[in-house]
Design an enzyme around this catalytic site. Sequence first.
Site, short mmCIF file in Angstrom:
data_model
loop_
_atom_site.label_atom_id
_atom_site.label_comp_id
_atom_site.label_asym_id
_atom_site.label_seq_id
_atom_site.Cartn_x
_atom_site.Cartn_y
_atom_site.Cartn_z
N SER A 194 0.80 -1.09 -0.04
CA SER A 194 0.01 -0.02 -0.07
C SER A 194 0.95 1.27 -0.19
O SER A 194 1.82 1.24 -1.11
CB SER A 194 -0.83 -0.19 1.28
OG SER A 194 -2.14 0.83 0.95
N GLU A 318 -9.14 -5.11 -4.80
CA GLU A 318 -8.71 -3.84 -4.02
C GLU A 318 -9.62 -3.19 -3.25
O GLU A 318 -9.65 -2.56 -2.02
CB GLU A 318 -7.82 -3.08 -4.76
CG GLU A 318 -6.49 -3.87 -5.17
CD GLU A 318 -5.32 -3.79 -4.33
OE1 GLU A 318 -5.43 -3.47 -3.03
OE2 GLU A 318 -4.47 -4.30 -4.34
N HIS A 409 -7.70 -5.56 -0.61
CA HIS A 409 -6.33 -4.80 -0.39
C HIS A 409 -5.98 -5.35 0.98
O HIS A 409 -6.51 -5.71 1.92
CB HIS A 409 -6.62 -3.26 0.12
CG HIS A 409 -5.57 -2.44 0.32
ND1 HIS A 409 -4.93 -2.49 -0.87
CD2 HIS A 409 -4.88 -1.74 1.07
CE1 HIS A 409 -3.83 -1.24 -0.63
NE2 HIS A 409 -3.79 -1.17 0.78
#
Length: 501
Positions: A194, A318, A409
């Site tokens: 990330s 995601e 994610h």
Amino acid sequence: MVASTDIQTADGVVRGRRGRRVLRWRSLPYAAAPVGDLRFRAPRPVTPWTGVRESTEFGFAAMQHRAGARIGPRRYQPTNEDSLTLNVTAPVTPSDKPRPVLVFIHGGGYLTGTSALALYSGGRLAVRGDAVLVSLNYRLGAFGYVDFGEFSTPDHVFESNLGLRDQVAALEWVRTNIAAFGGDPGNVTIFGESAGAHAVLSLLATPTAKGLFHQAISQSPPADWAMTPDDARLFARRCVERLGTTPDRAAEALRTASANDIRRAVDRTSNRTLRERRGLFPIAPVVDGVLLPQAPIDAIIDGNAHRVPLIIGTNRDEGTLFAKFADSLPTTPERLRAALGDDDAESRIAAAYPGYPDAKAAVRAGGDFVFWRPSVRVMAGHSRHAPTYAYRYDFAPRALRLAGIGATHATDLIPAFGGADTPFGRAITAAGGHRGLQSVSNQFQDNWLAFARTGAPLPSWPTYTESRRTTLIIDSPTRLEHDPDKAKRLAWQGIRVPTLT
């Protein structure tokens, strides 16, 4: 090499802790505490100490909202400006040759996170790969990614890109000291997820980081985050206004206000900006012409980044995590329309995502906008200059599918760190899929560790080229695909994040 928990570093002796399979050293300082006159300044060297520094417990997380430093059920790490530390994990078994080094940079949107999460300790990865793991803290939010340089005075200078400067300083510490822990300073792999994955790309584009690492892994990067100088100045002015001061008094306020007051002012300004400019994330590195000459994605595409081997990829779902638990991505048709700012672009996206604008398709499109769209540009751009390996993480045990989040994610962190048999890994496979998660974990780690040792993953994973766009689809079973989701890729061409000014 390395059997003792007492290690002589360049700054003094540190004492770690011996476990059954690994040795651990926690919260080793890699720079002086950025407090007092060093607030908003580039990292300075540590003052050496005499005697033995006990390094068995975690110190502080970087300044952030308390919730961001959660490290367990009802457990929160204390936060403080004095947080420029790193952790080292090494196998307990001595080695007769230096081990490859992996340096992990945590995510959290450059606003939250800590290296103290148990998952990040890296013991399973270190043992499986006979490697040394380093995880680090760096300044976040107000103290790491807002450029207050406009308010500098002869007495109080405010420097830019402090979080990125911290990461460079940590890598310099690794170069100087990691051999004492059994690591090879000539074989360092940086990896992050990330915002940490974006930090990896930023380090690729940072000239002063040259030679400090030799491979890079970027897991789910929002790859085109970057603030222009004009956007950065406007955002900093809004933060100062929110702090309750005026430009002529900003220097004194920034120097003397409490850390929490500054943090709250910047967090609130950031939240407002996210609402007003969907798709623009103002807490990000600044193209300052000093530390960062170009936006990372542009430097990579133009060939001005460090030409080291790169693994880069995203997760299939995601956006679902943000749609359910956070309000920061353009995961509704209205928000995506605002981020795109172009009716023709929206029409192309709608055609590429069957069912759009229904909620599921919009969430997929919003996640792709932030993570996959710019990552594909990095894959293509870096592949022109250095070996590049692309992946997509598709594995989702039944519990995550039933929860409606799938391969969302950050779920790739579980196999990356070998977390199948952790409490969380067992929890998400309670409804089935544990054997698949274990298989995926082995694949993930074996590829990451081969890459750290040799600069290439396992031979079954070919390089990415613009002509074939071969991508490893990590699943149970794993497979290769050429140019996956081509129609979506073409629909996103030419679309960029909005600006503030």
